[in-house]
Design an enzyme around this catalytic site. Structure first.
Site, PDB file in Angstrom:
ATOM      1  N   LYS A  88      -0.615   5.598   8.328  1.00  0.00           N
ATOM      2  CA  LYS A  88      -1.555   4.971   7.088  1.00  0.00           C
ATOM      3  C   LYS A  88      -2.906   5.364   7.315  1.00  0.00           C
ATOM      4  O   LYS A  88      -3.631   5.896   8.089  1.00  0.00           O
ATOM      5  CB  LYS A  88      -1.580   3.445   7.637  1.00  0.00           C
ATOM      6  CG  LYS A  88      -2.430   2.594   6.638  1.00  0.00           C
ATOM      7  CD  LYS A  88      -2.431   1.108   7.224  1.00  0.00           C
ATOM      8  CE  LYS A  88      -3.499   0.510   6.339  1.00  0.00           C
ATOM      9  NZ  LYS A  88      -3.642  -1.213   6.798  1.00  0.00           N
ATOM     10  N   GLU A 131     -13.222 -10.934   5.927  1.00  0.00           N
ATOM     11  CA  GLU A 131     -12.630 -10.270   7.142  1.00  0.00           C
ATOM     12  C   GLU A 131     -13.286 -10.395   8.422  1.00  0.00           C
ATOM     13  O   GLU A 131     -14.333  -9.548   8.450  1.00  0.00           O
ATOM     14  CB  GLU A 131     -12.033  -8.910   6.954  1.00  0.00           C
ATOM     15  CG  GLU A 131     -11.189  -8.400   8.062  1.00  0.00           C
ATOM     16  CD  GLU A 131     -10.437  -7.103   7.665  1.00  0.00           C
ATOM     17  OE1 GLU A 131      -9.759  -6.414   8.423  1.00  0.00           O
ATOM     18  OE2 GLU A 131     -10.551  -6.482   6.523  1.00  0.00           O
ATOM     19  N   GLU A 151       2.415  -2.451   5.933  1.00  0.00           N
ATOM     20  CA  GLU A 151       0.636  -2.025   6.134  1.00  0.00           C
ATOM     21  C   GLU A 151       0.156  -3.003   7.129  1.00  0.00           C
ATOM     22  O   GLU A 151      -0.698  -2.712   7.982  1.00  0.00           O
ATOM     23  CB  GLU A 151       0.325  -1.952   4.717  1.00  0.00           C
ATOM     24  CG  GLU A 151      -0.991  -1.562   4.517  1.00  0.00           C
ATOM     25  CD  GLU A 151      -1.799  -1.650   3.321  1.00  0.00           C
ATOM     26  OE1 GLU A 151      -2.974  -2.023   3.623  1.00  0.00           O
ATOM     27  OE2 GLU A 151      -1.215  -1.766   2.612  1.00  0.00           O
ATOM     28  N   GLU A 157      -5.849  -1.319  -7.326  1.00  0.00           N
ATOM     29  CA  GLU A 157      -6.176  -2.210  -6.457  1.00  0.00           C
ATOM     30  C   GLU A 157      -7.739  -2.151  -6.183  1.00  0.00           C
ATOM     31  O   GLU A 157      -8.169  -3.322  -6.007  1.00  0.00           O
ATOM     32  CB  GLU A 157      -5.453  -2.000  -5.087  1.00  0.00           C
ATOM     33  CG  GLU A 157      -5.845  -3.151  -3.945  1.00  0.00           C
ATOM     34  CD  GLU A 157      -4.990  -3.023  -2.795  1.00  0.00           C
ATOM     35  OE1 GLU A 157      -5.522  -2.764  -1.453  1.00  0.00           O
ATOM     36  OE2 GLU A 157      -3.664  -2.697  -3.012  1.00  0.00           O
TER      37      GLU A 157
END
Length: 378
Positions: A145, A194, A233, A366
């Site tokens: 990733k 986050e 993910e 996105e």
């Protein structure tokens, strides 16, 4: 350092920010989960970690990469800063902690200025080139990733109004951490959902936040919980944060994966908790950054790819920053959903995690959805 407490209740807290124009350095920090606002103004000194206990709060930040290239991000970050004045507003209290005389604070309402701006030409062609390189890297087995990002420049006819943008960021983003750091005529700001690491006493927690679905999509939350690409993910991030925590502690509690609902998107979220032990908040920050939600996996290979192939400098984008109190407690977020303002230019940033099952157009779309956090505040 001796700070005196001054009772001050502002109906319009951004008046405190406005009372310290350039060249005053300033930090804005709003934790919407705890409904706590702190505005720090006028740099007092740069602090070594052992000196944090001498100040009510310090502002900590570090750039995404160890070294910053280019002029745009020069002298932004990689410091622990104490300030002369702190305006603190909680659900039950409102006051200033100050070691210097205060200027006159005029409790004036923020004018919600609407900005007219133009976007630079869309960069989809460049995105396709980057995406192909990403997939070649993943297919070769070097990475599983990589989190790619975009820098999009918007130009206004007049300078961007920081107070108006911050006011809208607070209004539009319940559940997020609204932040701004102003220095040398530049302001880095945003609304991040986050937490990289939060320390309270001997407890630390971290968010695994990866996997995204637009809120505009019908049944988006339910679809996200079942989507194999997003679940893969997300699990990469959960597993890696767990492994990093276990390098310093013997046990990690992993809570159930759930949905974080934001204004424009849904995210998969898993909270991980552990004992802080003898390690400070800054120790934990340096140990955990960057998670696979911001860089990729394996970390070193993903970072090497990004350094070589992303054309823009990340600076403080997706990097750790936050406030630490005199007890060493605090919250360090990753500065996503963010932008750097300089005069009439706004450099907005958005990223997305790319795995083998990703789709080029969908990932580009996105990033456009994530950019709305900043554009709606303009």
């Amino acid at each position: 350092m001796n700070y005196r407490r001054i009772n001050l209740k502002l109906k319009h807290p951004l008046a405190f920010w406005s009372a310290f124009p350039d060249p005053s350095e300033r930090v804005f920090w709003y934790d919407s989960q705890k409904q706590t606002l702190i505005i720090a103004s006028q740099r007092l000194t740069t602090v070594q970690e052992k000196g944090i206990k001498n100040y009510p709060y310090v502002f900590y930040s570090q750039s995404f990469f160890e070294q910053v290239k280019g002029e745009l991000w020069q002298d932004m970050g990689n410091e622990i800063i104490a300030f002369k004045h702190y305006y603190i507003q909680t659900k039950t209290d409102s006051y200033v902690l100050s070691c210097d005389p205060l200027p006159d604070i005029k409790d004036q309402e923020t004018v919600l200025q609407h900005h007219s701006y133009e976007e630079e030409a869309p960069e989809y062609t460049e995105w396709v080139k980057l995406y192909k390189k990403l997939q070649e890297n993943i297919t070769s087995g070097k990475t599983v990733k990589i989190v790619a990002s975009r820098e999009v420049k918007f130009t206004s006819l007049t300078p961007f109004n920081v107070e108006a943008i911050l006011e809208r960021l607070v209004q539009n983003n319940p559940g997020a951490f609204i932040f701004a750091y102003h220095k040398s005529g530049k302001t880095f700001l945003g609304a991040s959902p986050e937490i990289l690491v939060q320390k309270t006493g001997n407890q630390v927690l971290s968010y695994a936040l990866a996997g995204t679905m637009p809120r505009a999509l019908e049944n988006g939350a339910q679809l996200l919980l079942k989507d194999s690409k997003n679940l893969q993910e997300h699990q990469i991030v959960v597993q890696k944060i767990k492994e990093k925590l276990l390098e310093k502690v013997s046990q990690v509690k992993i809570e159930q994966t759930d949905i974080m609902t934001l204004k424009n998107v849904y995210h998969l979220q898993t909270v991980l908790k552990a004992k802080a032990g003898e390690h400070s908040l800054i120790d934990w920050t340096k140990h955990l950054h960057p998670t696979p939600a911001l860089g990729g996996h394996p970390s070193r290979a993903a970072l090497d790819f990004l350094r070589a192939n992303e054309k823009h400098e990340r600076g403080l984008y997706a990097a750790p920053l936050g406030l630490i109190d005199s007890q060493g407690n605090g919250t360090i977020i990753v500065a996503i959903r963010s932008a750097l303002l300089k005069d009439k230019a706004c450099y907005a940033y958005a990223g997305c995690g790319i795995v083998a099952a990703s789709d080029c157009q969908a990932e580009f779309d996105e990033t456009k959805i994530k950019l709305k956090t900043i554009l709606e505040a303009l």
